[in-house]
Design a protein around this motif. Structure first.
Motif, PDB file in Angstrom:
ATOM      1  N   GLY A  35       0.770  -1.241   0.000  1.00  0.00           N
ATOM      2  CA  GLY A  35       0.000   0.000   0.000  1.00  0.00           C
ATOM      3  C   GLY A  35       0.796   1.282   0.000  1.00  0.00           C
ATOM      4  N   GLY A  36       0.169   2.343  -0.504  1.00  0.00           N
ATOM      5  CA  GLY A  36       0.689   3.698  -0.422  1.00  0.00           C
ATOM      6  C   GLY A  36       2.055   3.867  -1.058  1.00  0.00           C
ATOM      7  N   ILE A  37       2.847   4.785  -0.501  1.00  0.00           N
ATOM      8  CA  ILE A  37       4.183   5.060  -1.025  1.00  0.00           C
ATOM      9  C   ILE A  37       5.080   3.843  -0.878  1.00  0.00           C
ATOM     10  CG2 ILE A  37       6.241   6.491  -0.728  1.00  0.00           C
ATOM     11  CD1 ILE A  37       3.923   7.872  -2.126  1.00  0.00           C
ATOM     12  N   ALA A  38       4.857   3.031   0.174  1.00  0.00           N
ATOM     13  CA  ALA A  38       5.630   1.797   0.320  1.00  0.00           C
ATOM     14  C   ALA A  38       5.414   0.891  -0.879  1.00  0.00           C
ATOM     15  CB  ALA A  38       5.238   1.078   1.607  1.00  0.00           C
ATOM     16  N   GLY A  39       4.184   0.856  -1.402  1.00  0.00           N
ATOM     17  CA  GLY A  39       3.906   0.076  -2.596  1.00  0.00           C
ATOM     18  C   GLY A  39       4.603   0.638  -3.820  1.00  0.00           C
ATOM     19  N   VAL A  40       4.673   1.960  -3.914  1.00  0.00           N
ATOM     20  CA  VAL A  40       5.392   2.591  -5.019  1.00  0.00           C
ATOM     21  C   VAL A  40       6.865   2.171  -4.987  1.00  0.00           C
ATOM     22  CG1 VAL A  40       6.233   4.804  -5.929  1.00  0.00           C
ATOM     23  CG2 VAL A  40       3.841   4.556  -5.225  1.00  0.00           C
ATOM     24  N   TYR A  41       7.457   2.136  -3.801  1.00  0.00           N
ATOM     25  CA  TYR A  41       8.857   1.719  -3.688  1.00  0.00           C
ATOM     26  C   TYR A  41       9.042   0.254  -4.074  1.00  0.00           C
ATOM     27  CZ  TYR A  41       9.914   6.086  -1.226  1.00  0.00           C
ATOM     28  OH  TYR A  41      10.083   7.406  -0.904  1.00  0.00           O
ATOM     29  N   GLU A  42       8.036  -0.586  -3.774  1.00  0.00           N
ATOM     30  CA  GLU A  42       8.136  -1.999  -4.137  1.00  0.00           C
ATOM     31  C   GLU A  42       8.106  -2.203  -5.654  1.00  0.00           C
ATOM     32  OE1 GLU A  42       8.760  -4.537  -2.340  1.00  0.00           O
ATOM     33  OE2 GLU A  42       8.143  -4.096  -0.282  1.00  0.00           O
ATOM     34  N   PHE A  43       7.269  -1.410  -6.352  1.00  0.00           N
ATOM     35  CA  PHE A  43       7.021  -1.678  -7.772  1.00  0.00           C
ATOM     36  C   PHE A  43       7.700  -0.677  -8.701  1.00  0.00           C
ATOM     37  CE2 PHE A  43       3.515  -3.751  -5.494  1.00  0.00           C
ATOM     38  CZ  PHE A  43       3.743  -5.050  -5.927  1.00  0.00           C
ATOM     39  N   THR A  44       8.661   0.057  -8.155  1.00  0.00           N
ATOM     40  CA  THR A  44       9.565   0.873  -8.964  1.00  0.00           C
ATOM     41  C   THR A  44      10.967   0.641  -8.421  1.00  0.00           C
ATOM     42  OG1 THR A  44       9.368   2.804  -7.511  1.00  0.00           O
ATOM     43  CG2 THR A  44       7.852   2.684  -9.398  1.00  0.00           C
ATOM     44  N   GLU A  45      11.962   1.162  -9.125  1.00  0.00           N
ATOM     45  CA  GLU A  45      13.325   1.078  -8.624  1.00  0.00           C
ATOM     46  C   GLU A  45      14.025   2.408  -8.867  1.00  0.00           C
ATOM     47  OE1 GLU A  45      15.078  -2.146 -10.684  1.00  0.00           O
ATOM     48  OE2 GLU A  45      14.721  -1.326 -12.672  1.00  0.00           O
ATOM     49  N   PRO A  46      14.945   2.769  -7.978  1.00  0.00           N
ATOM     50  CA  PRO A  46      15.673   4.025  -8.197  1.00  0.00           C
ATOM     51  C   PRO A  46      16.620   3.895  -9.382  1.00  0.00           C
ATOM     52  CG  PRO A  46      16.549   2.850  -6.291  1.00  0.00           C
ATOM     53  CD  PRO A  46      15.353   2.086  -6.741  1.00  0.00           C
ATOM     54  N   LYS A  47      16.577   4.873 -10.239  1.00  0.00           N
ATOM     55  CA  LYS A  47      17.437   4.862 -11.424  1.00  0.00           C
ATOM     56  C   LYS A  47      18.249   6.152 -11.445  1.00  0.00           C
ATOM     57  CE  LYS A  47      17.426   4.043 -16.390  1.00  0.00           C
ATOM     58  NZ  LYS A  47      16.597   3.604 -17.533  1.00  0.00           N
ATOM     59  N   ILE A  48      19.565   6.018 -11.463  1.00  0.00           N
ATOM     60  CA  ILE A  48      20.460   7.171 -11.470  1.00  0.00           C
ATOM     61  C   ILE A  48      20.715   7.616 -12.907  1.00  0.00           C
ATOM     62  CG2 ILE A  48      22.774   7.989 -10.877  1.00  0.00           C
ATOM     63  CD1 ILE A  48      22.784   5.760  -8.702  1.00  0.00           C
ATOM     64  N   ILE A  49      20.489   8.898 -13.157  1.00  0.00           N
ATOM     65  CA  ILE A  49      20.808   9.492 -14.456  1.00  0.00           C
ATOM     66  C   ILE A  49      21.700  10.698 -14.187  1.00  0.00           C
ATOM     67  CG2 ILE A  49      19.905  10.602 -16.531  1.00  0.00           C
ATOM     68  CD1 ILE A  49      17.297   9.075 -16.071  1.00  0.00           C
ATOM     69  N   SER A  50      22.921  10.666 -14.699  1.00  0.00           N
ATOM     70  CA  SER A  50      23.820  11.805 -14.518  1.00  0.00           C
ATOM     71  C   SER A  50      23.937  12.583 -15.830  1.00  0.00           C
ATOM     72  CB  SER A  50      25.205  11.339 -14.059  1.00  0.00           C
ATOM     73  OG  SER A  50      25.841  10.569 -15.058  1.00  0.00           O
ATOM     74  N   LEU A  51      23.938  13.896 -15.703  1.00  0.00           N
ATOM     75  CA  LEU A  51      24.025  14.797 -16.856  1.00  0.00           C
ATOM     76  C   LEU A  51      25.377  15.505 -16.792  1.00  0.00           C
ATOM     77  CD1 LEU A  51      20.486  16.408 -16.495  1.00  0.00           C
ATOM     78  CD2 LEU A  51      21.101  14.398 -17.838  1.00  0.00           C
TER      79      LEU A  51
END
Length: 496
Positions: free
Chosen positions: A471-487
């Motif tokens: 549920g909630g933001i915890a669910g968002v963290y479960e079903f997404t992953e952090p992706k680093i993009i450097s410019l």
């Protein structure tokens, strides 16, 4: 409830189209109350799953780049459509497939509409951050990126609600989903698919593939281990959860596993007993105890044990039990099959033979298929009894006694389950201290164990209750992953 003809074949739903299984295989879905066949359902093969995963992978490219407004409006429209099913075939479907009473049907549909609306609101909260860079001329972005194809397995006991929970957050985050429903309730679970399709969810974003019991192990292992499946979520028994976790571990795949429970309620010496009795009756007996958060153990301070027991028995006497197909006003009806009733009976018989005392209930099942069990209260349960540790998933309450808060906490933490708990006391700070020490993913003070909202991170803390959050933001963290993009700025020189 108005009766609807359910005899039409339930087909697979792959890439926006209905079809039989690739080899024409089917299985029979039966009415648990009568044991009689209701309809035939297509049984997906490994080839069907391979095709669905391929189409879900293709759909991911466009759905993951869809706008927040597109996703939000689709979910809000689906919620409205689903609510209207209460006036259509949903009551007959749930009644026939899972012995749902009138109140359970209504709760399933309305709470599911709530899940869809709350999840729609998450879409603009899938946020990243900008991190200061130590390297000159560089900007670092961290985005929350969708994973890809998610394999979701949802159960029969709250078939509409838990299906929505299994698929809603993954889809709103930009993933696509392969849904395996329970073999006991395909049409009930298909209601969510139907609503999202009618609301305009693009083809391939949600694929629905029922499977017969004999094919389930091979098909499930195939899907869990498939290279294109990036995440698995499962709600069900700890026995099956351990198998799925094992398969996922072989390919280092992330899972959310919401498994069983043996929820304790601690009733302290200063508790409001009327409130505690009401919460225990609701928490233990809703849907005949067939909820993972059901109250299974009530831990009573010795000073309040006698009046609590007397009040609980009076409350249980007022609950109407019977065949919901004959009397739509009953509160408790049949369990999901005769084997479930026999399992509960065996637990009760074992407890009584080990010295526990049956306060109400006669350990007998009624109804045409022997699935109706009246509420049972068993007293003097101790930790050395099987009934103290094993999830019953039935209409029973186990009573234990204690003298000190430390003893109550030890009893509460004395099983391998860790899903939810409750504490009753007029001293909120005392209850808060106990709630913090009870090993559970949620602990409710002066409220029932059966309590969850779509925005809450429901789940266990390991062991037989599983891990991960929906549920909630915890669910968002479960079903997404952090992706680093450097410019990086042009003209950079590197020393090596």
């Amino acid at each position: 409830m108005a009766q609807v003809d359910l005899s039409e074949l339930q087909q697979l739903f792959i890439d926006g189209a209905y079809s039989p299984s690739s080899d024409g295989a089917t299985f029979t879905v039966a009415n648990p109350m009568t044991g009689e066949p209701i309809y035939e359902c297509a049984s997906a093969s490994i080839d069907d799953y391979g095709r669905a995963i391929e189409r879900a992978s293709a759909a991911f490219d466009s759905w993951s780049r869809s706008t927040p407004t597109t996703r939000r409006l689709t979910f809000l429209k689906a919620a409205d459509i689903l609510e209207n099913y209460l006036q259509g075939d949903a009551p007959s479907i749930l009644s026939a497939e899972v012995s749902a009473t009138k109140s359970w049907v209504r709760l399933n549909i309305l709470s599911t509409a709530g899940i869809l609306r709350e999840t729609a609101g998450l879409v603009t909260h899938i946020k990243g951050e900008i991190v200061p860079a130590d390297r000159p001329g560089t900007t670092i972005l961290i985005e929350r990126a969708p994973l890809g194809v998610v394999f979701a397995i949802s159960p029969w006991n709250a078939p509409v609600n838990l299906t929505a929970r299994a698929i809603a957050t993954p889809i709103i985050c930009g993933n696509t989903v392969i849904l395996k429903p329970s073999e006991f309730s395909p049409k009930s679970q298909h209601l969510v698919v139907r609503a999202l399709q009618a609301a305009g969810l693009p083809s391939g974003c949600l694929n629905f593939l029922p499977v017969s019991p004999d094919r389930t192990p091979a098909v499930t292992e195939y899907a869990v281990k498939h290279l294109s499946v990036r995440h698995v979520n499962f709600t069900g028994s700890d026995r099956v959860g351990r198998i799925i976790a094992g398969w996922a571990a072989t390919c280092l795949k992330r899972c959310v596993l919401e498994l069983g429970g043996k929820a304790p309620v601690i009733v302290l010496d200063d508790a409001n007993l009327d409130d505690a009795v009401e919460a225990v009756a609701f928490g233990a007996l809703s849907n005949s105890g067939q909820i993972c958060m059901s109250t299974e153990r009530v831990l009573l301070h010795n000073s309040v044990a006698a009046p609590f027991k007397a009040a609980l028995l009076r409350r249980i006497e007022s609950i109407k039990v019977g065949n919901h197909e004959e009397d739509p006003e009953v509160s408790l009806s049949g369990l999901f099959n005769a084997a479930s009733a026999k399992r509960v009976q065996a637990l009760l018989d074992g407890a009584v033979s080990s010295g526990a005392k049956l306060l109400c209930g006669d350990v007998s099942a009624s109804g045409p298929n022997k699935t109706i069990l009246s509420p049972h209260v068993v007293d003097a349960v101790t930790p050395d009894m099987e009934i103290f540790h094993k999830e019953s998933f039935g209409p029973l309450v186990c009573l234990c006694s204690f003298d000190t808060d430390d003893e109550a906490i030890a009893l509460a933490n004395g099983t391998d389950f860790s899903l939810c708990a409750a504490v009753f006391s007029r001293d909120v700070m005392r209850a808060l201290d106990i709630a913090r020490r009870v090993r559970a993913g949620s602990c409710h003070i002066n409220g029932p164990t059966v309590y969850i909202e779509a925005t809450l991170p429901n789940g266990g803390t390991g062991g037989s209750s599983g891990y991960g959050r929906f549920g909630g933001i915890a669910g968002v963290y479960e079903f997404t992953e952090p992706k680093i993009i450097s410019l990086g700025k042009s003209g950079m020189k590197y020393v090596f």
